[in-house]
Design a protein around this motif. Structure first.
Motif, mmCIF file in Angstrom:
data_model
loop_
_atom_site.group_PDB
_atom_site.id
_atom_site.type_symbol
_atom_site.label_atom_id
_atom_site.label_comp_id
_atom_site.label_asym_id
_atom_site.label_seq_id
_atom_site.Cartn_x
_atom_site.Cartn_y
_atom_site.Cartn_z
ATOM 1 N N ILE A 512 0.847 -1.183 0.000
ATOM 2 C CA ILE A 512 0.000 0.000 0.000
ATOM 3 C C ILE A 512 0.883 1.233 0.000
ATOM 4 N N THR A 537 -4.234 6.851 -2.790
ATOM 5 C CA THR A 537 -3.700 5.610 -2.239
ATOM 6 C C THR A 537 -3.729 4.535 -3.309
ATOM 7 N N ARG A 539 -3.191 0.387 -3.774
ATOM 8 C CA ARG A 539 -3.105 -0.916 -3.116
ATOM 9 C C ARG A 539 -2.868 -1.984 -4.165
#
Length: 640
Positions: A512, A537, A539
């Motif tokens: 992440i 973000t 992931r």
């Protein structure tokens, strides 16, 4: 004599019923009872269409006869936001019928006929019949084009209309001849077709019919027949001026530039004031970032950059003439900011890979430490999908670390480093300076040398960010800078399997990354963007297989350990990265060129060691979707 013939004899009530029209194109200019030839040049019932899918804007330029409004009509005029009035009459006409001043409007006299240099031709025409009156009016219209002083006055009018801030009104006495020619020229600049221009010119007869009929009724029939052509308009009058343009200049464009001395910039300002283009060249065929950029260019027609002496206005009008936006649709939106955010969100994997050979602790004995350094470099080129322009990324950096083996089962490491990135895309470039700290640990179920293990790594860094975009189309360059933070973490589960000639180490894990960049305002261009802060973000899940061969002894005690690895990474959730920005209240979103959900990598490495000292190098390649790249690193360590 000409001035007397052009004067209006009285103002009468006009009633014209407007045809039903689409709401957005309807002409809502009020009909005035006391100024019967007052109207918006944009159209009579609906806004005129123009060349290149344009529509005339209402409320920009008004035309009329002499301004002698009733109290009610004056209130109506004052409500229209008119900021400038241009009176095209001679001094004697003004003295006979002065204008009523409008609230908040400047008043300028542009005497079209006062300095007529070739009036002898007109004076030689004796008005003693309807035919001679028609000849007089035709010659008057020719003089609008052929007479140098008249042209200079029209030039003053058009230059002033281009510069005025707000709506403007121009008029003569009857609002039909001097005003009619000025209107015809403006409609020509706007790109209205010749049949519509002629129909607009002839509409004066409908607007003034009641007044003209009353005037003629008050005259003896013999005089009424002679003077009626001077009180109305006829297609032959305007055509005489248009034919004179062709005869003397060859085209309306040459008349504007050579005859009136108007610059191309002024012509473009006038056109942009009058016309909104419902679509831009090629716009229907654009997708993704280019479509968003073209929409922004189109929407800016309603901003302060349009209809003014700006680089944007000149660019857009010339692009419309050329039938090509010239690529600016792909550069104006700031795609490179999305590219840079995508790049930063993927940096942890490159840093982790460069540190990996010395971070595991498998080469150390219990209680032993090693200091190490690693230099890293990488390149990734992205062809770009139909949604974005291609981009490229370059990385170079270095880090220094310490690894310690605490026990048979546990090791840990920490490193400090610096990485510089250069990202290029859509005629923009971004430089990122990342200063980071990284730390991690590995825990084996039984031993670090063999069997099941779990590893975890974390990274935190500070980002300096600077950008420059070459927008093209004469719009200059936009520069910006900001700063922010980048953080990441990953955890992996693996198995180390030593065999006689090779050691295999498969692993799977999740990673992440989170990027925070402050928003910033670009500078240096009219179309510089206010770029939003980035809080994104990423992931992903990954798997790797590493293989290292048994050490090979070479001369002078050196040992070589060849190795290889392959990897696969899959982004979880939304894999696209975007940037958001604003320009004069308009929003623009751009997608990063790198839009690959799945990436494959492979690398070969070689480590040479002599006692406690080792050096190594690695070269790799990665691919996925429309992206291909290479990476490399050089390393050195010392155990103690």
């Amino acid at each position: 004599m000409l001035s007397r013939l052009l004067c209006s004899l009285s103002a009468m009530t006009l009633s014209i019923t407007a045809a039903q029209a689409a709401e957005t194109d309807a002409i809502t200019t009020p009909i005035l009872s006391s100024v019967d030839n007052f109207r918006d040049i944009a159209g009579t019932t609906t806004a005129y269409t123009t060349a290149n899918d344009g529509t005339m804007r209402t409320g920009v330029f008004y035309r009329s006869n002499a301004l002698t409004p009733s109290a009610a009509d004056l209130a109506t005029l004052n409500s229209l936001g008119i900021t400038a009035v241009y009176d095209l009459r001679t001094a004697s006409e003004i003295a006979a019928t002065p204008d009523t001043q409008l609230d908040g409007a400047t008043y300028t006299n542009v005497d079209i006929l006062g300095n007529l240099t070739s009036g002898a031709v007109l004076s030689s025409i004796t008005v003693d019949s309807a035919a001679s009156a028609v000849a007089l009016m035709q010659e008057t219209n020719r003089e609008f084009v052929s007479d140098a002083n008249v042209r200079s006055e029209f030039a003053v009018l058009f230059n002033d209309l281009a510069s005025v801030d707000g709506a403007a009104l121009f008029h003569c006495t009857a609002g039909k001849d001097r005003t009619g020619w000025a209107t015809a020229v403006l409609l020509s600049i706007a790109g209205v077709d010749s049949a519509t221009i002629m129909a607009d010119y002839l509409a004066t007869n409908a607007y003034t019919a009641t007044r003209v009929d009353a005037t003629l009724a008050a005259l003896p029939a013999s005089l009424a027949a002679i003077y009626e052509p001077t009180l109305t308009v006829d297609a032959s009058y305007l055509q005489a001026a248009l034919d004179e343009v062709t005869a003397l200049y060859g085209s309306m464009d040459n008349y504007l530039k050579e005859g009136l001395g108007l610059s191309q910039a002024t012509i473009y300002v006038l056109r942009a004031k009058m016309v909104y283009y419902n679509s831009l060249p090629g716009q229907a065929g654009f997708v993704g970032n280019a479509a968003a950029g073209a929409l922004l260019l189109q929407q800016l027609q309603n901003s302060s950059l349009s209809g003014a002496y700006t680089a944007y206005n000149y660019y857009l009008q010339s692009a419309i003439d050329a039938g090509d936006l010239g690529g600016v649709q792909s550069t104006i939106g700031g795609q490179v900011h999305a590219d840079a955010a995508s790049y930063l969100l993927r940096q942890d994997a490159l840093i982790e890979g460069a540190a990996a050979p010395y971070a595991s602790g498998t080469d150390l004995k219990v209680g032993q430490r090693s200091v190490w350094t690693a230099g890293l470099a990488g390149y990734l080129g992205t062809d770009g999908s139909s949604q974005a322009a291609s981009s490229n990324e370059h990385t170079q950096g270095t880090m220094v670390g310490l690894t310690q083996r605490f026990s048979e089962q546990l090791s840990g490491h920490a490193a400090f480093g610096y990485s510089r990135g250069s990202i290029g895309g859509a005629s923009g470039s971004v430089d990122t300076d990342l200063t980071f700290l990284t730390a991690g640990t590995r825990l084996g179920a039984n031993s670090l040398e063999h069997g099941l293990f779990v590893s975890a790594d974390a990274m935190a860094g500070y980002v300096d960010y600077s950008s420059k975009r070459q927008i093209g189309g004469g719009l200059g360059a936009a520069d910006g800078d900001t700063h922010g933070t980048l953080s990441s973490a990953n955890v992996a589960l693996g198995y180390r399997l030593p065999m006689s000639q090779v050691t295999l180490e498969p692993s799977v894990g999740v990673r992440i990354s989170h990027l925070n960049l402050d928003g910033f305002d670009e500078k240096g261009s009219e179309v510089a963007l206010d770029v939003d802060a980035t809080h994104q973000t990423r992931r992903s899940a990954f798997t790797q297989l590493k293989a290292s061969l048994a050490p090979i002894g070479v001369a002078r005690g050196w040992q070589l350990v060849p190795g290889a690895q392959v990897g696969y990474e899959h982004v979880l959730g939304n894999h696209s990265v975007t940037s958001d920005a604003h320009l004069l209240g308009l929003d623009i979103e751009q997608q990063a060129a790198y839009s690959t959900r799945d990436q494959f990598s492979g690398a070969l490495n070689l480590t040479a060691s002599l006692g406690a000292f080792s050096v190594g190098a690695e070269a790799g390649a990665l691919t996925g979707g429309g992206s291909q790249g290479v990476s490399g690193s050089v390393k050195a360590s010392y155990q103690f």
